[in-house]
Design an enzyme around this catalytic site. Structure first.
Site, PDB file in Angstrom:
ATOM      1  N   LEU A  18       0.917  -1.162  -0.055  1.00 14.70           N
ATOM      2  CA  LEU A  18      -0.111   0.151  -0.029  1.00 14.70           C
ATOM      3  C   LEU A  18       0.739   0.901  -0.031  1.00 14.70           C
ATOM      4  O   LEU A  18       1.780   1.009   0.624  1.00 14.70           O
ATOM      5  CB  LEU A  18      -0.773   0.075   1.091  1.00 14.70           C
ATOM      6  N   CYS A  19       0.284   2.174  -0.001  1.00 15.28           N
ATOM      7  CA  CYS A  19       1.260   3.233  -0.537  1.00 15.28           C
ATOM      8  C   CYS A  19       1.306   4.350   0.570  1.00 15.28           C
ATOM      9  O   CYS A  19       0.499   3.947   2.132  1.00 15.28           O
ATOM     10  CB  CYS A  19      -0.059   4.757  -1.030  1.00 15.28           C
ATOM     11  N   PRO A  20       2.553   4.561   0.726  1.00 20.29           N
ATOM     12  CA  PRO A  20       3.544   4.734   0.152  1.00 20.29           C
ATOM     13  C   PRO A  20       4.731   4.000  -0.053  1.00 20.29           C
ATOM     14  O   PRO A  20       5.485   4.027  -1.046  1.00 20.29           O
ATOM     15  CB  PRO A  20       4.175   6.728   0.359  1.00 20.29           C
ATOM     16  N   ASP A  45      -2.244  -1.399  -5.478  1.00 15.86           N
ATOM     17  CA  ASP A  45      -3.202   0.074  -4.614  1.00 15.86           C
ATOM     18  C   ASP A  45      -3.205   0.913  -5.927  1.00 15.86           C
ATOM     19  O   ASP A  45      -2.029   1.654  -6.640  1.00 15.86           O
ATOM     20  CB  ASP A  45      -1.918   0.713  -3.641  1.00 15.86           C
TER      21      ASP A  45
ATOM     22  N   HIS B  45      -3.007   4.423   1.978  1.00 11.66           N
ATOM     23  CA  HIS B  45      -3.452   3.021   2.363  1.00 11.66           C
ATOM     24  C   HIS B  45      -4.764   3.224   3.148  1.00 11.66           C
ATOM     25  O   HIS B  45      -5.984   2.148   2.220  1.00 11.66           O
ATOM     26  CB  HIS B  45      -2.911   2.589   3.695  1.00 11.66           C
TER      27      HIS B  45
END
Lengths: 83, 349
Positions: A18-20, A45, B45
């Site tokens: 997931l980001c970042p 993502d 997220h």
């Protein structure tokens, strides 16, 4: 894409992150690549569709192609003379 | 030709750090941003997981700020190193499990170390801190602790409140003009708003509850529960990411259920099927449930009953639930949904 075949192509698998984190992995990989290299970032993502182009813009690299296949994303970055 | 003076700015994605960097850029200093990912950061997220947030911009606020400023942003993974900050904070916690003072010392110290690396060669560090703005990490006395314990000392410049503090090295050396810095103080945000208008900024992130999950009461409660149940204060990235997702229900100390609350969370939990026992109703529509811990057969059956309560079969006599174990073993259970009145409030973490 035919004109880009002469450039080395590398792949970074950031699926499931997931980001970042996909951006961080991209940043770390590009630091070690020579200008002209193409890097395919594989991700899941949807945030990467915003964040990787944004990171490329501030660091002077170029997103040359994005592709979505279901949940899977592929973002092709051309490493320029940036960071 | 002399090398330009270079500063690295801690960029959180909020207004103050954006302004602090801009104030120094206006003085002709070359500024680049740095941002640290601890695993507890709010944004990205969380937006990606929950379906109800899909319409929101999924931008990374720190990157967005860097674009507005026209500077590079270096995002650094500090997940492993951050554990010692969270698990043993020298200066203790805030209202929840937020070690704000230790966190700031850590980040300024990391920024300093990064900036001094030979290939970077920066001269000083900038933060958006304002004296008196936060009860623990932004008091006059604790701000000097940050400068000292981070090792930055007078190479740490706080442009928004510099005129309330002793002159730092960049001011004394004339790298920046102290007269063009600011003397903001306290919790009043009007001076920042006014400065933002002066610079032409009309948009900035204002996340409710701040940019860190550790300041969130509910999140901190789940983290404390995780540590209590395991008998040790430790975590992996997956642990802390899963605390952001789903309902957490702990029927007994040795296991808990994580039940998806909607489609986006179910899709996210799917990614953990190989690590946890995963339950899903098959006779009715319903969420995915992971079991974290070491449940026995009776526990799995109870978990299936709780899950059935959150399925569309909650009023049915029986719901069929399939339990998949990480090794591939699959069990079909026919269970009566547990009535809400039989689920003790204390089970909800």
């Amino acid at each position: 894409m035919a004109g880009e075949a002469q450039f080395p192509l590398e792949t970074l698998d950031a699926r499931g992150l997931l980001c970042p984190l996909p951006v961080i992995r991209t940043q770390d990989r590009i630091t070690a690549l020579r200008p002209g290299t193409l890097l395919d970032v594989l991700a899941t993502d949807p945030g990467t569709l915003e964040d990787i182009p944004a990171w490329c813009r501030v660091h002077g690299h170029e997103v040359v192609e994005t592709e979505r296949d279901g949940r899977e994303l592929r973002i092709r970055v051309k490493v320029l003379g940036g960071s | 030709m002399a090398e330009p003076i270079k500063a690295v700015a801690l960029i959180s994605g909020g207004l103050d750090s954006m302004l602090a960097a801009k104030v120094v850029m206006e003085q002709g200093v070359h500024v680049e941003g740095i941002n640290f990912f601890t695993g507890f950061c709010v944004e990205g997220h969380t937006h990606a997981i929950r379906a109800k947030h899909r319409a929101r911009p999924k931008r990374n606020n720190a990157l967005w700020v860097a674009e507005q400023l026209g500077i590079k942003l270096h995002i650094i993974d500090v997940i492993e190193e951050y554990k010692k900050v969270l698990l043993k904070p020298k200066h203790g916690y805030g209202r929840n499990l937020n070690p704000c003072l230790d966190c700031k010392i850590f980040m300024v110290g990391k920024a300093l170390a990064w900036s001094f690396m030979e290939e970077h060669g920066f001269d000083f560090v900038i933060t958006g801190e304002v004296v008196g703005q936060r009860p623990k990490s932004q008091r006059r006395d604790t701000m000097s602790v940050i400068a000292r314990e981070s090792g930055a000392d007078d190479r740490l410049l706080r442009p928004l409140c510099a005129r309330n503090l002793k002159p730092t090295l960049p001011e004394r050396e004339g790298w920046v003009d102290r007269g063009a810095l600011y003397g903001f103080e306290g919790r009043n945000r009007k001076p920042q708003m006014e400065l933002a208008r002066k610079f032409g900024f009309t948009d900035w992130a204002q996340p409710a509850g701040g940019c860190c999950f550790l300041t969130d009461e509910q999140y901190s409660r789940k983290l404390a529960d995780l540590w209590n149940s395991r008998g040790s204060r430790d975590y992996e990235l997956d642990d802390i990411m899963l605390l952001k997702v789903g309902r957490h229900i702990r029927p007994a100390p040795h296991y808990k259920l994580i039940v998806g609350r909607e489609e986006g969370e179910n899709a996210y939990l799917e990614g953990y099927r190989r690590q946890f026992i995963a339950l899903r109703p098959t006779s009715h529509k319903g969420p995915l449930c992971l079991i974290d811990g070491k449940p026995d057969g009776r526990d799995v059956r109870l978990a299936a009953r709780v899950l059935a309560r959150y399925s569309q079969g909650r009023e049915a006599d029986r719901v069929t639930v399939v339990a998949n174990r990480p090794g591939g073993e699959c069990t079909e259970l026919r269970v009566a949904p547990m009535p809400p009145s039989e689920i003790p409030a204390a089970w909800h973490v």
